[in-house]
Structures are given as structure tokens and as C-alpha cells.
Design a protein around this motif. Structure first.
Motif, PDB file in Angstrom:
ATOM      1  N   PHE A 295     -50.170 -36.550 -68.648  1.00 34.72           N
ATOM      2  CA  PHE A 295     -49.452 -37.799 -68.912  1.00 34.72           C
ATOM      3  C   PHE A 295     -49.456 -38.036 -70.358  1.00 34.72           C
ATOM      4  O   PHE A 295     -50.456 -37.774 -71.260  1.00 34.72           O
ATOM      5  CB  PHE A 295     -50.458 -38.884 -68.306  1.00 34.72           C
ATOM      6  N   LEU A 296     -48.241 -38.911 -70.578  1.00 33.85           N
ATOM      7  CA  LEU A 296     -48.155 -39.184 -72.192  1.00 33.85           C
ATOM      8  C   LEU A 296     -48.810 -40.302 -72.494  1.00 33.85           C
ATOM      9  O   LEU A 296     -48.750 -41.304 -71.817  1.00 33.85           O
ATOM     10  CB  LEU A 296     -46.371 -38.953 -72.323  1.00 33.85           C
ATOM     11  N   GLU A 297     -49.338 -40.461 -73.847  1.00 34.29           N
ATOM     12  CA  GLU A 297     -49.754 -41.516 -74.456  1.00 34.29           C
ATOM     13  C   GLU A 297     -48.672 -42.649 -74.797  1.00 34.29           C
ATOM     14  O   GLU A 297     -48.777 -43.676 -74.680  1.00 34.29           O
ATOM     15  CB  GLU A 297     -50.945 -41.358 -75.321  1.00 34.29           C
ATOM     16  N   GLU A 298     -47.460 -41.773 -75.714  1.00 36.57           N
ATOM     17  CA  GLU A 298     -46.514 -42.745 -76.420  1.00 36.57           C
ATOM     18  C   GLU A 298     -45.158 -41.784 -76.151  1.00 36.57           C
ATOM     19  O   GLU A 298     -45.120 -40.860 -76.592  1.00 36.57           O
ATOM     20  CB  GLU A 298     -46.867 -42.913 -77.666  1.00 36.57           C
ATOM     21  N   PRO A 299     -44.388 -42.203 -75.596  1.00 36.72           N
ATOM     22  CA  PRO A 299     -44.379 -43.557 -74.396  1.00 36.72           C
ATOM     23  C   PRO A 299     -45.095 -43.014 -73.217  1.00 36.72           C
ATOM     24  O   PRO A 299     -44.583 -42.239 -72.761  1.00 36.72           O
ATOM     25  CB  PRO A 299     -42.807 -43.858 -74.415  1.00 36.72           C
ATOM     26  N   SER A 300     -45.595 -44.192 -72.941  1.00 42.03           N
ATOM     27  CA  SER A 300     -46.416 -44.104 -71.629  1.00 42.03           C
ATOM     28  C   SER A 300     -45.712 -44.123 -70.398  1.00 42.03           C
ATOM     29  O   SER A 300     -46.173 -43.845 -69.179  1.00 42.03           O
ATOM     30  CB  SER A 300     -47.797 -44.840 -71.634  1.00 42.03           C
ATOM     31  N   THR A 301     -44.565 -45.097 -70.616  1.00 41.37           N
ATOM     32  CA  THR A 301     -43.845 -45.275 -69.058  1.00 41.37           C
ATOM     33  C   THR A 301     -42.418 -45.313 -69.583  1.00 41.37           C
ATOM     34  O   THR A 301     -41.853 -45.443 -70.516  1.00 41.37           O
ATOM     35  CB  THR A 301     -44.359 -46.852 -68.881  1.00 41.37           C
ATOM     36  N   THR A 302     -41.580 -45.018 -68.510  1.00 41.21           N
ATOM     37  CA  THR A 302     -40.318 -44.931 -68.344  1.00 41.21           C
ATOM     38  C   THR A 302     -39.466 -46.539 -68.216  1.00 41.21           C
ATOM     39  O   THR A 302     -40.102 -47.242 -67.819  1.00 41.21           O
ATOM     40  CB  THR A 302     -39.640 -44.366 -67.464  1.00 41.21           C
ATOM     41  N   ARG A 303     -38.605 -46.570 -69.122  1.00 45.21           N
ATOM     42  CA  ARG A 303     -37.615 -48.135 -68.996  1.00 45.21           C
ATOM     43  C   ARG A 303     -36.700 -48.051 -67.943  1.00 45.21           C
ATOM     44  O   ARG A 303     -36.275 -49.191 -67.563  1.00 45.21           O
ATOM     45  CB  ARG A 303     -37.293 -48.381 -70.364  1.00 45.21           C
ATOM     46  N   GLU A 304     -36.179 -47.018 -67.382  1.00 41.75           N
ATOM     47  CA  GLU A 304     -34.720 -46.892 -66.774  1.00 41.75           C
ATOM     48  C   GLU A 304     -35.070 -46.029 -65.255  1.00 41.75           C
ATOM     49  O   GLU A 304     -35.376 -44.788 -65.421  1.00 41.75           O
ATOM     50  CB  GLU A 304     -33.790 -46.596 -67.457  1.00 41.75           C
ATOM     51  N   LEU A 305     -34.980 -46.906 -64.223  1.00 39.84           N
ATOM     52  CA  LEU A 305     -35.075 -46.250 -62.771  1.00 39.84           C
ATOM     53  C   LEU A 305     -34.110 -46.991 -62.082  1.00 39.84           C
ATOM     54  O   LEU A 305     -33.718 -48.099 -62.168  1.00 39.84           O
ATOM     55  CB  LEU A 305     -36.433 -46.283 -62.308  1.00 39.84           C
ATOM     56  N   PRO A 306     -33.503 -46.330 -61.155  1.00 40.64           N
ATOM     57  CA  PRO A 306     -32.193 -46.678 -60.266  1.00 40.64           C
ATOM     58  C   PRO A 306     -32.966 -47.676 -59.256  1.00 40.64           C
ATOM     59  O   PRO A 306     -33.693 -47.353 -58.435  1.00 40.64           O
ATOM     60  CB  PRO A 306     -31.501 -45.767 -59.745  1.00 40.64           C
ATOM     61  N   GLU A 307     -32.808 -49.252 -59.502  1.00 40.05           N
ATOM     62  CA  GLU A 307     -33.648 -49.987 -58.636  1.00 40.05           C
ATOM     63  C   GLU A 307     -33.272 -49.888 -57.171  1.00 40.05           C
ATOM     64  O   GLU A 307     -34.386 -50.021 -56.610  1.00 40.05           O
ATOM     65  CB  GLU A 307     -33.514 -51.425 -59.296  1.00 40.05           C
ATOM     66  N   ASP A 308     -32.086 -49.850 -56.787  1.00 43.46           N
ATOM     67  CA  ASP A 308     -31.886 -49.837 -55.293  1.00 43.46           C
ATOM     68  C   ASP A 308     -32.482 -48.644 -54.671  1.00 43.46           C
ATOM     69  O   ASP A 308     -33.154 -48.496 -53.643  1.00 43.46           O
ATOM     70  CB  ASP A 308     -30.550 -49.734 -55.087  1.00 43.46           C
ATOM     71  N   TYR A 309     -32.331 -47.729 -55.541  1.00 42.77           N
ATOM     72  CA  TYR A 309     -33.168 -46.196 -55.050  1.00 42.77           C
ATOM     73  C   TYR A 309     -34.517 -46.434 -54.869  1.00 42.77           C
ATOM     74  O   TYR A 309     -35.373 -45.917 -54.039  1.00 42.77           O
ATOM     75  CB  TYR A 309     -32.782 -45.133 -55.634  1.00 42.77           C
ATOM     76  N   VAL A 310     -34.962 -46.968 -55.928  1.00 41.65           N
ATOM     77  CA  VAL A 310     -36.540 -47.055 -56.276  1.00 41.65           C
ATOM     78  C   VAL A 310     -37.177 -48.055 -54.986  1.00 41.65           C
ATOM     79  O   VAL A 310     -38.176 -47.683 -54.210  1.00 41.65           O
ATOM     80  CB  VAL A 310     -37.057 -47.686 -57.404  1.00 41.65           C
ATOM     81  N   GLU A 311     -36.347 -48.853 -54.705  1.00 38.80           N
ATOM     82  CA  GLU A 311     -37.006 -49.682 -53.402  1.00 38.80           C
ATOM     83  C   GLU A 311     -36.833 -49.014 -52.147  1.00 38.80           C
ATOM     84  O   GLU A 311     -37.708 -49.164 -51.120  1.00 38.80           O
ATOM     85  CB  GLU A 311     -35.746 -50.897 -53.249  1.00 38.80           C
ATOM     86  N   ARG A 312     -35.802 -48.298 -52.072  1.00 47.06           N
ATOM     87  CA  ARG A 312     -35.737 -47.219 -50.536  1.00 47.06           C
ATOM     88  C   ARG A 312     -36.921 -46.380 -50.567  1.00 47.06           C
ATOM     89  O   ARG A 312     -37.525 -46.063 -49.619  1.00 47.06           O
ATOM     90  CB  ARG A 312     -34.342 -46.551 -50.558  1.00 47.06           C
ATOM     91  N   VAL A 313     -37.145 -45.780 -51.709  1.00 43.22           N
ATOM     92  CA  VAL A 313     -38.220 -44.869 -51.901  1.00 43.22           C
ATOM     93  C   VAL A 313     -39.598 -45.546 -51.732  1.00 43.22           C
ATOM     94  O   VAL A 313     -40.622 -45.046 -50.847  1.00 43.22           O
ATOM     95  CB  VAL A 313     -38.647 -44.057 -53.332  1.00 43.22           C
ATOM     96  N   LYS A 314     -39.650 -46.703 -52.169  1.00 42.32           N
ATOM     97  CA  LYS A 314     -41.042 -47.568 -51.912  1.00 42.32           C
ATOM     98  C   LYS A 314     -41.445 -47.776 -50.693  1.00 42.32           C
ATOM     99  O   LYS A 314     -42.243 -47.692 -49.842  1.00 42.32           O
ATOM    100  CB  LYS A 314     -40.852 -48.850 -52.782  1.00 42.32           C
ATOM    101  N   ARG A 315     -40.101 -48.031 -49.661  1.00 40.32           N
ATOM    102  CA  ARG A 315     -40.275 -48.542 -48.281  1.00 40.32           C
ATOM    103  C   ARG A 315     -40.639 -47.246 -47.479  1.00 40.32           C
ATOM    104  O   ARG A 315     -41.236 -47.611 -46.492  1.00 40.32           O
ATOM    105  CB  ARG A 315     -38.829 -49.025 -47.976  1.00 40.32           C
ATOM    106  N   VAL A 316     -39.855 -46.054 -47.799  1.00 41.78           N
ATOM    107  CA  VAL A 316     -40.233 -44.979 -46.955  1.00 41.78           C
ATOM    108  C   VAL A 316     -41.787 -44.591 -47.250  1.00 41.78           C
ATOM    109  O   VAL A 316     -42.420 -43.750 -46.280  1.00 41.78           O
ATOM    110  CB  VAL A 316     -39.162 -43.975 -47.068  1.00 41.78           C
ATOM    111  N   HIS A 317     -42.238 -44.815 -48.404  1.00 36.95           N
ATOM    112  CA  HIS A 317     -43.758 -44.498 -48.693  1.00 36.95           C
ATOM    113  C   HIS A 317     -44.551 -45.300 -47.841  1.00 36.95           C
ATOM    114  O   HIS A 317     -45.665 -44.753 -47.260  1.00 36.95           O
ATOM    115  CB  HIS A 317     -44.053 -44.636 -50.175  1.00 36.95           C
TER     116      HIS A 317
END
Length: 514
Positions: A295-317
Motif C-alpha cells: 500500500f502507498l503512503e503518499e498518495p495514500s488514497t485515490t480521488r476519482e472513482l465513477p460514483e454510480d458504478y461504485v454504488e452498484r459494486v457496493k450493493r452487490v458486495h
């Protein structure tokens, strides 16, 4: 040691004045010959060493001396002579052992062997008895008596001739050498003479014609160094391909022959979402632990993800869908946002399939060959970074039979015609299969890759049609390369410990095409 310049001789060592002096005509001036006075070494043979730069000019090989304008000419002189050993010198002075023994025997009558032995040195008595008896000079027994009245000491005469520098025949040399009375001595020296361009002070030859020479006009007085057209130039240092690159090129050609398109794999850093979550891999999966992933320390997180797709992935998990019950846990966005070094190139495949779902559907065949990273203990078969080969086919109505057929086609082009498949588990493929090939050299079945069909929980949230299926397989680049090149330790193939000689001198290895 001495040198005589008036007689134009250079002496390079020796114990006798008449030997070791060699001609050096015409006259070599004392000022120039002082360069020869530096260092002389002696061993079993006498050797001369000319050390200064001027003296080295004298001893250059003929071809090189000519290139330097022949300021001086020299030639090596080697002379071999025979000298007496300590035993030989003793016999030259006192006579040979056989003559000493003969003279110790009375001219008339006889003498007991014991009395005779007391009169002579033990070594002289032993050798004398042997040689005198061999020459039939005496009658040997308990009593020793003469068989002849006069003898000639030829051994002493020969030794004196050697001592005085006279030449002997081969037979005479052999007889004295066999008795270890003489040994060879090698004399080495140099004959030195002035060359046609000799000068007391050396003038350095110019190697280049410069702008300053032209401006000042002194180029007319310059002595330019001659070109040596026979000299060899510096060996050309061409580039060399690493064995991994050679095998990678052959694998790429095979994919292209089968109609595949290469995926862009230039992002080593990936988000956990595309590396894990989009592949329907749960957040509590052991592969997502820091012991297995960088895992990266810097930058530790991403800033851009496709929100509608993220929501569908979250729901199926969390609660499933598309015929799945999901994993039934609370999916966390902060886990998906974490940046890491990609653990597989399937992260690139998920991006490509998502991009494919955003357009009117068209069948595609993709492949990639690039580096991946895993936090593993380094040993002879594992590294923290290696290369993954991945291929996938996306089309309507694909089945497991299509996957098996494509695998037979692909691996047959690698020279692997005997394949077996074993059921396996992968979070993002169902069904999944391990691929085995029969290795003729090992005489057994060897695992060569993994394969499967991407799950609906992965494909349908992307927006792909329900009748579109994706078949995929993957293997490492290092394993087939190690087999081809006979390397049993992966650290000898890839990493900072690789011998550069392997890169420069590796053999040509071809992947077999059936």
C-alpha cells in the motif's frame, strides 16, 4: 654489472666476462644509454628489463617501431650454454670417481674392498665402483685388482672443455647431463642501435591538426603520428535483450496472431477499488492484507472513482444481486480508496471491460504482459515483483468449452500440446480451472496457469449485457522463461543480482509452435 659505451656494448648480466656482452653498433650515445641503467632482474636465467619510456621505444616490435619513425632499433638475443654443477666442478678439479677409484687400486696385486672404501669418499667409492666396473678397468670382488695398467679420464676432459666454453657433441652432452654434472644456462640480452630518425631528445608526434596549428602556421613544422590501419578499434558495445524480453516478444506475437489486442498497462499504481472491489473480491479477503499487498503512503488514497458504478459494486458486495446473495458485510469506501501497487493485471482488465460496457457492445479479445507486485518472501521461486501474462475474450454466449478450446490453441503455440484442467476457486471467476501441462523433461504434469469465466457479480454492475460472457486466463512470464533457459533460481533471471553475462551471452530460445 658494467657498461662500455666506447665499444658499443650493452651487458645484461653474467658471471663470465666473455659471455653476456652483445653488439649494439652503430654507436649508442652515453646520454641515451643511461636510460638502460634502471633495473635488471636475475633468476635461473639472466633477464634484462628496459624500463624508461625512451628505452621502451627501443624495444618496440618492428611494426610499432616503424609507426614511430624508427628512432631506435632493437632485437632480443637469447643464448643457451652449459655450465658445471657443483659435483661437476669437483670432478673437473679432482678427476672422475672411476679414475679416482682406479688410481687407489695398487698397480700390482690387489686390495680388499673394505680397505679401498676407507681410502675414498663414500659417494666417490659408490659411483667409481659402478663406472670402473662398467668400463672393465678393475676386477671387483672381495679383493679388487686392476685389469688394465693405464686409463684416460675422458669425463674430466669433457668437464674442462665445458668449463672453458668449448662445444661438445650431442652424445657427450647427454652423457654428462645424465650424470647431473652439467645444467643449461640461458642468457638474454638486447642488441640496440640507432634508427634513421634517432634524436637525443624525443619529439612527441602530433595526433591531431588543430585550429590553433592552422592559425599560427606551425603545422608545417609538426611531426604527425602515422596512422596504423592494422590496429583494431574498440569493440562495439551493442545492446542486448534480456531473456524475459525475448520470451515476452514471442508471446506477444502469439497473441497478435490469434487476433488479440494489447491493453494499456502503464499504471503500476492502482486503487483498491479497481484492483479488488470491481472484481467482486471482498474487503476482508486475505490478499488485501498489508502482508500480501504493497500500500502507498503518499498518495495514500485515490480521488476519482465513477460514483454510480461504485454504488452498484457496493450493493452487490453487501446484499448481492444478479442472482447472487453477495457477501453480507458492510462495504467501506475508505478501503476501496486506498492506493496500492497492483497485485495483478486483471485490474487493467476490469477498467477495459467497464470502458467496453459504456459503448454499444462489440466482441473483444484483449491481452497484457506487464509487471505486478506482491508482498511475498523472496526465495528461489518467488519475487516481490514479477510479470503476469493475461488474456481474455469477451463475447455473447461464451461457455467453458470455448475457454478450453482457446487454451488448447494458445498453449499449443507455446509447444504445450498435452493439457489437463483441475477445478479451482477464484473470487472473480466461476467456474475456475488450474491449467496443467505435461513436461517431457521433468516427466510429470506441471501447473502452467489459472483460468475461469468472470462472474456476473463482476460483469453486470459494469453495464455489460446479460448474455455477454468473458473467459480469461493468466500465467507468469518468468516460469516459461526459466524452463526455456534452464534457470532454477528466479533471482538469477530478474532483479539486481542478475549476472550481466547472462544478458550478453544467452542462447536463442524459441517457443515451439505445433
Amino acid at each position: 654489472m658494467r657498461r662500455t659505451y666506447g665499444s658499443h656494448l650493452v651487458h645484461l648480466g653474467g658471471t663470465q666476462k666473455t659471455r653476456g656482452w652483445y653488439s649494439a653498433s652503430p654507436t649508442v650515445s652515453p646520454a641515451y644509454c643511461t636510460s638502460l641503467t634502471t633495473k635488471l632482474t636475475y633468476g635461473d636465467s639472466v633477464a634484462g628489463t628496459l624500463e624508461s619510456h625512451r628505452a621502451q621505444q627501443l624495444t618496440l616490435p618492428l611494426e610499432r617501431r616503424q609507426r614511430h619513425g624508427r628512432r631506435g632499433d632493437s632485437r632480443d638475443i637469447k643464448r643457451e650454454t652449459w655450465v658445471l654443477t657443483g659435483e661437476g666442478k669437483k670432478y673437473a678439479a679432482e678427476g672422475s670417481p672411476e679414475v679416482q677409484l682406479f688410481l687407489a687400486v695398487p698397480a700390482e696385486g690387489s686390495i680388499s674392498k673394505d680397505e679401498l672404501q676407507k681410502k675414498l669418499d663414500p659417494a666417490v667409492f659408490k659411483i667409481g665402483c659402478s663406472q670402473a666396473g662398467k668400463n672393465k678397468w678393475v676386477e671387483m670382488g672381495k679383493q679388487v685388482s686392476r685389469k688394465v695398467q693405464n686409463v684416460e679420464d675422458k669425463v674430466k676432459d669433457l668437464l674442462l672443455q665445458v668449463q672453458n666454453g668449448h662445444a661438445l657433441s650431442k652424445e657427450e652432452i647427454s652423457s654428462l647431463k645424465a650424470r647431473k654434472l652439467i645444467v643449461p644456462q640461458t642468457w638474454k640480452g638486447y642488441s640496440v642501435r640507432k634508427g634513421p630518425n634517432y634524436a637525443p631528445k624525443r619529439k612527441k608526434a602530433a595526433t591531431d591538426l588543430t585550429r590553433e596549428n592552422l592559425q599560427k602556421g606551425d603545422w608545417k613544422e609538426l611531426e604527425f603520428k602515422e596512422y596504423n590501419f592494422n590496429a583494431k578499434g574498440q569493440p562495439a558495445e551493442g545492446g542486448h535483450l534480456h531473456p524475459l524480453l525475448k520470451v515476452r516478444k514471442q508471446l506477444k506475437d502469439i497473441f497478435l496472431q490469434m487476433g488479440f489486442e494489447e491493453m494499456p498497462t502503464n499504471n503500476f499504481v492502482e486503487s483498491s477499488f479497481w484492483n479488488f472491489d470491481a472484481l467482486f473480491q471482498p474487503q476482508q479477503h486475505p490478499a488485501r492484507d498489508s502482508h500480501d499487498t504493497f500500500f502507498l503512503e503518499e498518495p495514500s488514497t485515490t480521488r476519482e472513482l465513477p460514483e454510480d458504478y461504485v454504488e452498484r459494486v457496493k450493493r452487490v458486495h453487501e446484499s448481492g444481486g444478479y442472482g447472487s446473495r453477495g457477501y453480507g458485510y458492510e462495504w467501506k469506501r475508505e478501503e476501496a480508496n486506498k492506493n496500492l501497487l497492483r497485485t495483478h493485471t486483471t485490474a487493467v482488465s476490469s477498467r477495459m471491460l467497464k470502458a467496453l460496457a459504456e459503448k454499444p457492445f462489440a466482441p473483444k479479445k484483449y491481452f497484457s504482459i506487464d509487471r505486478v507486485f506482491r508482498n511475498e518472501a523472496v526465495d528461489r521461486t518467488h519475487l516481490a515483483e514479477f510479470h503476469q501474462i493475461e488474456g481474455l475474450v469477451c463475447d455473447r454466449g461464451l461457455t467453458l468449452g470455448d475457454l478450453i478450446g482457446v487454451l488448447h490453441d494458445f498453449f499449443s503455440r507455446l509447444g504445450m500440446s498435452k493439457l489437463r484442467f483441475k477445478p479451482a476457486y477464484n473470487p472473480y471467476t466461476e467456474p475456475s480451472m488450474e491449467i496443467f501441462s505435461y513436461h517431457e523433461g521433468f516427466g510429470k504434469w506441471v501447473e502452467v496457469g489459472n483460468s475461469g469465466m468472470f462472474r456476473p457479480e463482476m460483469l453486470l454492475p459494469m453495464g455489460l449485457p446479460e448474455d455477454v460472457h468473458v473467459i480469461a486466463w493468466g500465467l507468469s512470464l518468468e516460469r516459461p522463461t526459466m524452463i526455456l533457459y534452464g534457470i532454477d533460481n528466479i533471482r538469477d533471471l530478474f532483479g539486481h543480482k542478475v549476472d550481466l553475462g547472462l544478458i550478453k551471452r544467452n542462447p536463442i530460445c524459441r517457443l515451439g509452435i505445433s
